[in-house]
Design a protein around this motif. Structure first.
Motif, short mmCIF file in Angstrom:
data_model
loop_
_atom_site.label_atom_id
_atom_site.label_comp_id
_atom_site.label_asym_id
_atom_site.label_seq_id
_atom_site.Cartn_x
_atom_site.Cartn_y
_atom_site.Cartn_z
N ALA A 26 0.83 -1.20 0.00
CA ALA A 26 0.00 0.00 0.00
C ALA A 26 0.87 1.26 0.00
O ALA A 26 2.02 1.24 0.46
CB ALA A 26 -0.91 0.00 1.22
N ASP A 27 0.31 2.35 -0.51
CA ASP A 27 0.99 3.65 -0.48
C ASP A 27 0.82 4.27 0.90
O ASP A 27 -0.27 4.18 1.48
CB ASP A 27 0.38 4.59 -1.53
N PRO A 28 1.83 4.93 1.41
CA PRO A 28 1.66 5.59 2.71
C PRO A 28 0.71 6.79 2.60
O PRO A 28 0.69 7.48 1.59
CB PRO A 28 3.08 6.04 3.08
N VAL A 29 -0.07 7.00 3.65
CA VAL A 29 -0.90 8.20 3.71
C VAL A 29 0.06 9.39 3.74
O VAL A 29 1.00 9.40 4.54
CB VAL A 29 -1.79 8.19 4.98
N PRO A 30 -0.14 10.39 2.88
CA PRO A 30 0.76 11.56 2.89
C PRO A 30 0.71 12.28 4.25
O PRO A 30 -0.33 12.30 4.92
CB PRO A 30 0.19 12.46 1.79
N ALA A 31 1.82 12.88 4.62
CA ALA A 31 1.92 13.59 5.89
C ALA A 31 0.85 14.67 6.03
O ALA A 31 0.40 14.96 7.14
CB ALA A 31 3.31 14.20 6.04
N LEU A 45 -0.62 0.74 15.91
CA LEU A 45 -1.83 0.42 15.16
C LEU A 45 -1.50 0.63 13.69
O LEU A 45 -1.11 1.73 13.29
CB LEU A 45 -2.96 1.35 15.61
N LEU A 46 -1.63 -0.42 12.89
CA LEU A 46 -1.34 -0.38 11.46
C LEU A 46 -2.66 -0.49 10.72
O LEU A 46 -3.34 -1.51 10.81
CB LEU A 46 -0.40 -1.53 11.07
N VAL A 47 -3.05 0.57 10.02
CA VAL A 47 -4.35 0.61 9.33
C VAL A 47 -4.11 0.75 7.84
O VAL A 47 -3.36 1.62 7.39
CB VAL A 47 -5.22 1.78 9.84
N THR A 48 -4.79 -0.12 7.07
CA THR A 48 -4.71 -0.11 5.61
C THR A 48 -6.11 0.03 5.05
O THR A 48 -7.02 -0.66 5.49
CB THR A 48 -4.08 -1.42 5.09
N ARG A 49 -6.28 0.92 4.09
CA ARG A 49 -7.56 0.99 3.39
C ARG A 49 -7.47 0.12 2.15
O ARG A 49 -6.50 0.19 1.39
CB ARG A 49 -7.90 2.43 2.99
N ALA A 69 -7.37 11.05 13.34
CA ALA A 69 -5.98 10.62 13.24
C ALA A 69 -5.44 10.73 11.82
O ALA A 69 -4.28 11.08 11.61
CB ALA A 69 -5.84 9.18 13.73
N ALA A 70 -6.29 10.43 10.81
CA ALA A 70 -5.83 10.45 9.42
C ALA A 70 -7.01 10.37 8.47
O ALA A 70 -8.11 10.01 8.86
CB ALA A 70 -4.88 9.29 9.14
N GLU A 71 -6.72 10.71 7.21
CA GLU A 71 -7.71 10.57 6.14
C GLU A 71 -7.09 9.70 5.06
O GLU A 71 -6.04 10.02 4.52
CB GLU A 71 -8.08 11.95 5.60
N PHE A 72 -7.74 8.57 4.76
CA PHE A 72 -7.22 7.55 3.85
C PHE A 72 -7.87 7.61 2.49
O PHE A 72 -9.09 7.64 2.39
CB PHE A 72 -7.49 6.15 4.42
N ALA A 73 -7.07 7.56 1.45
CA ALA A 73 -7.55 7.33 0.09
C ALA A 73 -7.43 5.82 -0.17
O ALA A 73 -6.85 5.08 0.63
CB ALA A 73 -6.71 8.11 -0.92
N SER A 74 -7.96 5.36 -1.26
CA SER A 74 -7.93 3.95 -1.62
C SER A 74 -6.49 3.43 -1.69
O SER A 74 -5.61 4.08 -2.27
CB SER A 74 -8.62 3.77 -2.97
N GLY A 75 -6.25 2.27 -1.07
CA GLY A 75 -4.95 1.62 -1.16
C GLY A 75 -3.84 2.28 -0.36
O GLY A 75 -2.67 2.12 -0.69
N GLU A 76 -4.19 2.98 0.73
CA GLU A 76 -3.17 3.64 1.56
C GLU A 76 -3.04 2.97 2.92
O GLU A 76 -3.96 2.32 3.40
CB GLU A 76 -3.50 5.12 1.73
N VAL A 77 -1.89 3.20 3.56
CA VAL A 77 -1.58 2.62 4.86
C VAL A 77 -0.97 3.68 5.76
O VAL A 77 -0.30 4.60 5.28
CB VAL A 77 -0.62 1.41 4.72
N ALA A 78 -1.21 3.55 7.08
CA ALA A 78 -0.57 4.44 8.05
C ALA A 78 -0.37 3.68 9.36
O ALA A 78 -1.11 2.75 9.67
CB ALA A 78 -1.42 5.69 8.28
N ARG A 79 0.63 4.12 10.10
CA ARG A 79 0.97 3.52 11.40
C ARG A 79 0.77 4.59 12.47
O ARG A 79 1.18 5.74 12.29
CB ARG A 79 2.41 3.02 11.37
N PHE A 80 0.18 4.18 13.60
CA PHE A 80 -0.11 5.10 14.69
C PHE A 80 0.41 4.53 16.00
O PHE A 80 0.34 3.32 16.23
CB PHE A 80 -1.62 5.33 14.82
N GLY A 81 0.92 5.41 16.85
CA GLY A 81 1.36 5.00 18.18
C GLY A 81 0.24 5.23 19.18
O GLY A 81 -0.33 6.32 19.24
N VAL A 82 -0.10 4.19 19.94
CA VAL A 82 -1.14 4.30 20.97
C VAL A 82 -0.62 3.71 22.28
O VAL A 82 0.25 2.85 22.28
CB VAL A 82 -2.45 3.59 20.55
N LYS A 83 -1.18 4.16 23.36
CA LYS A 83 -0.83 3.60 24.67
C LYS A 83 -1.49 2.23 24.81
O LYS A 83 -2.49 1.95 24.17
CB LYS A 83 -1.31 4.53 25.78
#
Length: 133
Positions: A26-31, A45-49, A69-83
């Motif tokens: 997947a493509d990374p969600v842009p900053a 937390l690893l989320v993929t659309r 936390a983020a806005e995802f387009a089709s085929g994107e991925v992002a990683r988040f840090g959570v407690k």
């Protein structure tokens, strides 16, 4: 002719759902569309659309504990840090696509764990569900 109509019907039905995409493909969600939880923390937390043409014109927003936390387009991925502990993940279409509905799911993050989730679209519904890829 019957074969053509049958093939067309199958193609149209296949277009009404998205397909899982491995997070490493997947493509990374842009900053510019990452809003919170971008730092390291106790758990990840690893989320993929999902990818696919269905719904690709609309971005989907991910909320963690009510915070965008983020806005995802089709085929994107992002990683988040959570407690470590319980968190509520929410997904809904962006305001440009009506912003209707909200699906929420609870996750329980353990210290050092990576939780994988995917944003899916099918028919007129969407969800955030566990994934192994």
């Amino acid at each position: 002719m019957k074969l053509f109509v049958g093939a067309l019907a199958v193609a149209l039905l296949a277009g009404c759902a998205t397909s899982p995409i491995p997070s490493d493909k997947a493509d990374p969600v842009p900053a510019s569309r990452l809003y919170a939880f971008s730092g390291k923390s106790e758990a990840q937390l690893l989320v993929t659309r999902d990818s696919g043409l269905y719904g690709s014109g609309c971005n989907y927003r991910l909320y963690i504990d009510g915070t965008l936390a983020a806005e995802f387009a089709s085929g994107e991925v992002a990683r988040f840090g959570v407690k470590a502990g319980k968190h509520v993940l929410g997904v809904k279409p962006s305001a440009a696509c009506g912003g209707w509905g909200l699906v929420e799911r609870e996750v329980d993050a353990k210290n050092g764990e990576t939780i994988r989730r995917r944003i899916t679209l099918s028919g007129d519904s969407f969800d955030i569900s566990p994934t192994a890829i």
